[in-house]
Design an enzyme around this catalytic site. Structure first.
Site, PDB file in Angstrom:
ATOM      1  N   ASP A 294       4.589  31.780 -22.752  1.00  0.00           N
ATOM      2  CA  ASP A 294       6.000  31.568 -23.131  1.00  0.00           C
ATOM      3  C   ASP A 294       6.137  30.873 -24.491  1.00  0.00           C
ATOM      4  O   ASP A 294       6.884  29.900 -24.614  1.00  0.00           O
ATOM      5  CB  ASP A 294       6.719  30.720 -22.080  1.00  0.00           C
ATOM      6  CG  ASP A 294       6.496  31.200 -20.662  1.00  0.00           C
ATOM      7  OD1 ASP A 294       6.332  32.413 -20.472  1.00  0.00           O
ATOM      8  OD2 ASP A 294       6.492  30.357 -19.746  1.00  0.00           O
TER       9      ASP A 294
ATOM     10  N   GLU B 130      14.384  38.099 -17.944  1.00  0.00           N
ATOM     11  CA  GLU B 130      14.337  36.694 -18.357  1.00  0.00           C
ATOM     12  C   GLU B 130      14.048  36.594 -19.854  1.00  0.00           C
ATOM     13  O   GLU B 130      13.966  37.583 -20.567  1.00  0.00           O
ATOM     14  CB  GLU B 130      13.237  35.967 -17.576  1.00  0.00           C
ATOM     15  CG  GLU B 130      11.840  36.532 -17.789  1.00  0.00           C
ATOM     16  CD  GLU B 130      10.817  35.982 -16.808  1.00  0.00           C
ATOM     17  OE1 GLU B 130      11.194  35.237 -15.892  1.00  0.00           O
ATOM     18  OE2 GLU B 130       9.620  36.318 -16.969  1.00  0.00           O
TER      19      GLU B 130
END
Length: 465
Positions: free
Chosen positions: A188, A355
């Site tokens: 991420d 997401e």
């Protein structure tokens, strides 16, 4: 794994002096990256795994490629403590102890494995050498016995100190492929440029259930050589309302300060996630919780999960907060960067969205990007849309980054984008399954260039090794 006294754990995790029977030993810092470990008292013999078991074996330029590969490890961020180290093989396994025998295994991400595969470095018997102290058995060190590697209780003798000391040598099997840009397991990644320098803020990966608790910052001038600035926020001591699920940070600059937006949850079994914001005077922290409570509460807005925050600041200085898994939301931030009007929150979920929303602007055109599918799937990928404002409306442009099986690259997603200061050169940072043995909780961070067509659409990004 046994429970350690709090003081012992604190000393090991922070790299302070480790006190062992027989007197103090100074903590040592190891360079991350590919290395081989040579015995101090048997020069020419190196730590190697044969099959699964760790041993000491002679290695030369004439050794087989497999022997040289098995004698090469990558020194990475400690799986159980950021101030210590783990040793990863070229096949993606980790050196760990089991029943005090050293071996290599795949990272399961549970607390026992992470502790068994974490070692803290102290000065070795000779200048420039190191000894590896077990994280969860701090009275034991890695040593060779009859050329087999064991975790043995420390003995204050010259023979033991020599048997447990190693020199860091050039790797017998140098890495020939690109990436990951940060050695070890990180996911991420949020990439940004402040003051002419690049910064990376990733999730610390390798935890079962993504149960990491802290964030680190890395910086670079060239996107190749990165400096590790250590832990910048730790949910344990730094965040009163979260102690687990330290996911997907993002940093924005405003008001002469730096704001870290992050996801957090509780280790108590409550699966509700919330968003927080922390502030610092430097892009490398340390950051402190700005509110002492969540910025976005779990369940505050119906539908979706409150994770994956991102902030975009438009040319007029107005900043917007984006977040959400399942449902994408956006809202203008207050000028203080730590508040917003809930009545202004807007749902901006595009088709295919899962997401990781990310927004940037180029040549007057706004881009909303996101990740599709589940991060545990090899089909995790990045898609995007374009629009005329930070809040849309958006025109879906399709997938721009996806797996490349011919190169063994899977699970490419949860990206961020940065423009090289003063240019029209753009880069995408993203994570993938660690190559070659990764999965949805063993991921690594890499960077590739992102190019545009004449009409402003993004050319497909081809994952590179």
């Amino acid at each position: 794994m046994r429970i350690l006294p709090v003081l012992a754990l604190s000393a090991l995790a922070t790299g302070l002096v480790v006190v062992l029977p027989g007197g103090p030993a100074a903590a040592a810092a190891l360079p991350t990256g590919a290395r081989s470990l040579e015995s101090v008292n048997y020069p020419g013999r190196f730590v190697r795994h044969a099959g699964a078991l760790g041993q000491l074996e002679a290695v030369t330029s004439g050794s087989t490629a497999q022997v040289r590969r098995d004698a090469t490890f990558t020194v990475v961020n400690g799986l159980a403590a950021p101030g210590c180290y783990s040793l990863q093989t070229r096949d993606g396994l980790f050196l760990r102890h089991r029943d005090f025998r050293l071996r290599v295994d795949a990272n399961t991400g549970d607390a026992t494995f992470r502790a068994d595969a974490t070692f803290c470095a102290v000065d070795g018997a000779q200048a420039g050498s190191v000894a590896l102290v077990s994280y969860n058995y701090p009275d034991r060190r890695v040593r060779h016995r009859d050329f087999a590697l064991w975790l043995d209780p420390y003995q204050d003798t010259a023979a033991f100190r020599a048997d447990s000391s190693f020199r860091l040598a050039a790797p017998w099997a140098p890495k020939t492929t690109k990436g990951p840009v940060i050695p070890g397991l990180f996911a991420d990644p949020h990439i940004a440029a402040f003051g002419g320098r690049y910064y990376l803020y990733p999730t610390t990966d390798g935890y079962a259930g993504w149960g990491g608790t802290y964030y680190k910052a890395f910086s670079s001038t060239d996107l190749v050589n990165w400096t590790d600035h250590g832990v910048i926020l730790d949910h344990g001591p730094d965040v009163s309302w979260a102690d687990d699920s330290a996911w997907a940070p993002a940093v924005a600059a405003a008001n002469g300060r730096y704001y870290l937006y992050f996801s957090g949850g509780a280790a108590s079994g409550d699966t509700t996630k919330q968003l927080g914001v922390a502030v610092a005077d430097s892009p490398t922290g340390p950051f402190r919780d700005a509110l002492g409570r969540p910025l976005v509460r779990g369940g505050q807005f119906a539908g979706g999960q409150a994770i994956d925050p991102m902030v975009f600041t438009d040319d007029n200085g107005q900043s917007y907060l984006y977040w959400g898994q399942g449902v994408a939301r956006a809202v203008p931030l207050g000028s203080d960067m730590v508040s917003f009007d809930p009545a202004q929150v807007r749902v901006v979920t595009p088709a295919g969205y899962n997401e990781a929303p990310f927004v940037f602007k180029r040549a007057g055109l706004y881009y909303l990007m996101w990740s599709e599918n589940d991060t545990r799937s090899e089909d995790y990928r990045v898609a995007y849309a374009t629009g005329s404002s930070p809040l849309g409306p958006w025109t879906n442009r399709g997938v721009v980054l996806s797996k490349r099986l011919d190169a063994g690259v899977k699970g490419t997603g949860h990206h961020s984008v940065v423009r090289a200061p003063g240019t029209d050169t753009w880069y995408m940072a993203y994570h993938r399954f660690a190559v070659p043995a990764g999965n949805g909780t063993n991921r690594e961070t890499t960077i590739d260039r992102m190019d545009f067509n004449a009409d402003g659409t993004i050319r497909p990004v081809v994952p590179t090794l």
